[in-house]
Write a protein that holds these residues in place. Structure first.
Motif, PDB file in Angstrom:
ATOM      1  N   LEU A 413       0.594  -0.593  -0.309  1.00  0.00           N
ATOM      2  CA  LEU A 413      -0.009  -0.058  -0.067  1.00  0.00           C
ATOM      3  C   LEU A 413       1.106   0.993  -0.183  1.00  0.00           C
ATOM      4  O   LEU A 413       0.380   2.299  -0.035  1.00  0.00           O
ATOM      5  N   GLY A 414       2.006   0.758   0.362  1.00  0.00           N
ATOM      6  CA  GLY A 414       2.939   2.723   0.777  1.00  0.00           C
ATOM      7  C   GLY A 414       3.461   3.599  -0.682  1.00  0.00           C
ATOM      8  O   GLY A 414       2.750   4.369  -0.641  1.00  0.00           O
ATOM      9  N   LEU A 415       3.949   2.863  -1.592  1.00  0.00           N
ATOM     10  CA  LEU A 415       3.951   3.740  -3.083  1.00  0.00           C
ATOM     11  C   LEU A 415       2.373   4.435  -3.950  1.00  0.00           C
ATOM     12  O   LEU A 415       3.023   5.451  -4.078  1.00  0.00           O
ATOM     13  N   ALA A 416       1.134   3.187  -3.949  1.00  0.00           N
ATOM     14  CA  ALA A 416       0.135   3.802  -3.790  1.00  0.00           C
ATOM     15  C   ALA A 416      -0.535   4.784  -2.803  1.00  0.00           C
ATOM     16  O   ALA A 416      -0.476   6.043  -3.492  1.00  0.00           O
ATOM     17  N   LEU A 417      -0.101   4.703  -1.910  1.00  0.00           N
ATOM     18  CA  LEU A 417      -0.243   5.414  -0.800  1.00  0.00           C
ATOM     19  C   LEU A 417      -0.048   7.411  -1.283  1.00  0.00           C
ATOM     20  O   LEU A 417       0.267   7.917  -1.151  1.00  0.00           O
ATOM     21  N   ALA A 418       1.532   6.956  -1.519  1.00  0.00           N
ATOM     22  CA  ALA A 418       2.744   8.374  -1.412  1.00  0.00           C
ATOM     23  C   ALA A 418       1.582   9.147  -2.590  1.00  0.00           C
ATOM     24  O   ALA A 418       1.665   9.835  -3.051  1.00  0.00           O
ATOM     25  N   ALA A 419       1.983   8.355  -3.583  1.00  0.00           N
ATOM     26  CA  ALA A 419       1.717   8.731  -4.421  1.00  0.00           C
ATOM     27  C   ALA A 419       0.449   9.713  -5.032  1.00  0.00           C
ATOM     28  O   ALA A 419      -0.090  10.414  -5.367  1.00  0.00           O
ATOM     29  N   ARG A 420      -1.117   8.673  -4.464  1.00  0.00           N
ATOM     30  CA  ARG A 420      -2.189   9.701  -4.511  1.00  0.00           C
ATOM     31  C   ARG A 420      -2.184  10.639  -3.155  1.00  0.00           C
ATOM     32  O   ARG A 420      -2.941  11.679  -3.617  1.00  0.00           O
ATOM     33  N   LEU A 421      -1.535  10.401  -2.997  1.00  0.00           N
ATOM     34  CA  LEU A 421      -0.628  11.262  -1.635  1.00  0.00           C
ATOM     35  C   LEU A 421      -0.525  12.738  -2.425  1.00  0.00           C
ATOM     36  O   LEU A 421      -0.558  14.092  -2.283  1.00  0.00           O
ATOM     37  N   ALA A 422       0.687  12.867  -3.250  1.00  0.00           N
ATOM     38  CA  ALA A 422       1.293  13.693  -4.085  1.00  0.00           C
ATOM     39  C   ALA A 422       0.817  14.015  -5.169  1.00  0.00           C
ATOM     40  O   ALA A 422      -0.170  15.515  -5.186  1.00  0.00           O
ATOM     41  N   ARG A 423      -0.350  13.448  -5.612  1.00  0.00           N
ATOM     42  CA  ARG A 423      -1.339  13.995  -6.698  1.00  0.00           C
ATOM     43  C   ARG A 423      -2.748  15.320  -5.899  1.00  0.00           C
ATOM     44  O   ARG A 423      -2.695  16.004  -6.430  1.00  0.00           O
ATOM     45  N   ARG A 424      -2.952  14.328  -4.574  1.00  0.00           N
ATOM     46  CA  ARG A 424      -3.626  15.426  -3.726  1.00  0.00           C
ATOM     47  C   ARG A 424      -3.360  16.581  -3.154  1.00  0.00           C
ATOM     48  O   ARG A 424      -3.969  17.645  -3.166  1.00  0.00           O
ATOM     49  N   LEU A 425      -1.853  17.258  -3.403  1.00  0.00           N
ATOM     50  CA  LEU A 425      -1.740  18.482  -3.018  1.00  0.00           C
ATOM     51  C   LEU A 425      -1.565  19.180  -3.925  1.00  0.00           C
ATOM     52  O   LEU A 425      -0.269  19.784  -3.633  1.00  0.00           O
ATOM     53  N   GLY A 426      -1.430  17.922  -5.522  1.00  0.00           N
ATOM     54  CA  GLY A 426      -0.911  19.208  -6.303  1.00  0.00           C
ATOM     55  C   GLY A 426       0.679  18.694  -7.333  1.00  0.00           C
ATOM     56  O   GLY A 426       0.568  19.792  -8.736  1.00  0.00           O
ATOM     57  N   GLY A 428       3.189  15.631  -7.676  1.00  0.00           N
ATOM     58  CA  GLY A 428       3.655  14.162  -8.449  1.00  0.00           C
ATOM     59  C   GLY A 428       5.127  13.428  -7.732  1.00  0.00           C
ATOM     60  O   GLY A 428       4.948  13.992  -6.965  1.00  0.00           O
ATOM     61  N   ILE A 429       5.116  12.339  -8.197  1.00  0.00           N
ATOM     62  CA  ILE A 429       6.058  11.418  -7.723  1.00  0.00           C
ATOM     63  C   ILE A 429       6.706  10.651  -8.920  1.00  0.00           C
ATOM     64  O   ILE A 429       5.415   9.890  -9.618  1.00  0.00           O
ATOM     65  N   GLU A 430       7.440  10.233  -8.852  1.00  0.00           N
ATOM     66  CA  GLU A 430       8.322   9.512  -9.923  1.00  0.00           C
ATOM     67  C   GLU A 430       9.834   7.977  -9.566  1.00  0.00           C
ATOM     68  O   GLU A 430       9.845   8.486  -8.075  1.00  0.00           O
TER      69      GLU A 430
END
Length: 447
Positions: A413-426, A428-430
């Motif tokens: 769940l960790g990486l999926a959670l990080a990606a969604r949080l980054a998008r929620r803050l406007g 992104g994550i790579e």
């Protein structure tokens, strides 16, 4: 009936047919009247010319039988003939101007004139230069508009019939692919993921069929990933629960003595905390997907935020034998974001590094400043990712399933959670390859 495509299509096509007939009549009526008048004028002019030619040889003689036959035939066709001899008409009713024009040896073109108190079409032709001539009159064309409207109902009935037939055929042709799609949607809602439509026919129908096929494939893929994810989470839940249950049974049966009770309690506490983290991650993911995760945006110094994160993690990483290195700009980097959520992302990525990076390998926490954004990098010297891994790195449970039993993995769940949080803050994550030999994660934060 009117709520269906069939009824509405038939109604629209009938209305279009009626409007077309009415518009044609409105446009054609003046043209028909104009053409009727033109034809009447031309016909009267031709009759005048022919009459003059027939009467010319006989005009200066007494009335002959031939002359009477000619006049009788013209009257039978509704044409009255006035004979002018030496400037005098054989009977009254003609306008004086017409008589004088003929007597002067000039023609009178076809026109409307008042003859014997009635409006007539009139034409005059002189015969020679002795004041002789012929004047023909007839009633102007009438009833053309009445006849046109009298016959219009036939066209209206024909238009309504054609519109009704065209509407029914058109509606059936339009409704067929819609009904096919509706049937496919019902199958999909019933759980059938083998539904496929033939993408042929008009462009719109083909696009609709392709969209349904894409939806079917997406649903099948999504449900497959959901099943795999649930299996992975079930495994993650079962492991600590099994440990907790085993120690609880041992304590209940008296197998663990007073000397081992503290150690058993610590083990149970650790597994309970692991369960708590897993459930918290699931809750955050659910709230992110529902778009109701609260975000508190404030002014933040990213340099200070990354520095404090490195200080907080320094002890844990050092205890695991990892070498933490920071790369920070020499000045503050101001931004408006949620520092708590940024820490949540970075903490999750460092937790992954702590789990998979071997002792003695480096872990780098860096802040890279750009003109309109800043990037927080977490790099390590661990096993890293393959190019195939990078393509699915942020899908729930993808890497966990791939490396289960090959390396230490979490719940997925960790990486999926990080990606969604980054998008929620406007931002992104790579994911990528780090120069240190392991994995690199770049979290973009808009300034």
């Amino acid at each position: 009936m009117l709520r269906s495509i069939l009824g509405r299509s038939a109604l629209v096509t009938c209305a279009v047919a009626v409007i077309a007939v009415l518009v044609t009549a409105l446009v054609g009526a003046p043209l028909a009247i104009q053409e009727a008048n033109k034809a009447a004028r031309a016909g009267l002019a031709d009759e005048a010319k022919l009459t003059v030619e027939l009467l010319r040889p006989r005009f200066n003689t007494a009335k002959s039988e031939d002359e009477q036959v000619i006049l009788k035939r013209l009257r039978a066709r509704g044409i009255e003939v006035y004979l002018i001899r030496a400037g005098q008409p054989d009977r009254g009713g003609l306008p004086d101007g017409v008589v004088k024009t003929i007597a002067a040896g000039r023609q009178v073109p076809v026109r409307r004139a008042l003859v014997d108190g009635k409006v007539k079409l009139l034409v005059g032709r002189p015969i020679g230069n002795s004041g002789n001539g012929v004047v023909l009159t007839e009633d102007p064309p009438s009833g053309t508009l009445a006849r046109l409207w009298g016959q219009l109902w036939i066209a209206l009935l024909a238009g309504l019939g054609a519109g009704l037939l065209a509407g029914v055929l058109l509606a059936r042709r339009i409704a067929l692919p819609i009904r096919t799609v509706a049937a496919a949607a019902n199958q999909l809602s019933a759980g059938d993921r083998s539904v496929t439509l033939d993408p042929r026919g008009p462009t719109e129908v083909a696009d609709l069929a392709r969209a349904v096929n894409a939806l079917t494939a997406a649903l099948a893929t999504s449900e497959g990933r959901e099943r795999d994810f649930l299996l992975s989470v079930s495994h993650e839940l079962r492991t600590p629960l099994t440990t907790i249950r085993g120690y609880a049974e041992a304590l209940a049966d008296g197998v663990v003595g007073p000397d081992g009770a503290q150690r058993a309690g610590q083990t149970v506490l650790g597994e309970a905390e692991r369960l708590d983290r897993l459930i918290a991650d699931l809750l955050v993911l659910a709230r992110l997907e529902a778009a109701d995760l609260p975000v508190e945006v404030i002014d933040v110094d990213l340099t200070q935020l990354v520095a404090s994160t490195a200080e907080a993690w320094g002890g844990r990483l050092a205890a695991a034998g990892l070498l933490l290195r920071t790369e920070l700009p020499p000045m503050p980097i101001p931004a408006r974001t949620d520092p708590g959520r940024i820490r949540q992302i970075v903490d999750g990525l460092l937790e992954n590094a702590l789990r998979v990076v071997p002792s003695g390998a480096p872990v780098v926490l860096a802040l890279v400043w750009q003109q309109s954004s800043a990037s927080i990098e977490i790099r390590d010297g661990g096993p890293g990712f393959t190019d195939d891994d990078l393509a699915v790195a942020f899908e729930r449970g993808a890497l966990s399933r791939r490396y289960q039993g090959a390396r230490k993995v979490g719940s997925g769940l960790g990486l999926a959670l990080a990606a969604r949080l980054a998008r929620r803050l406007g931002g992104g994550i790579e994911a990528g390859h780090a120069p240190e030999g392991g994995a690199r994660f770049t979290v973009t934060v808009p300034l």
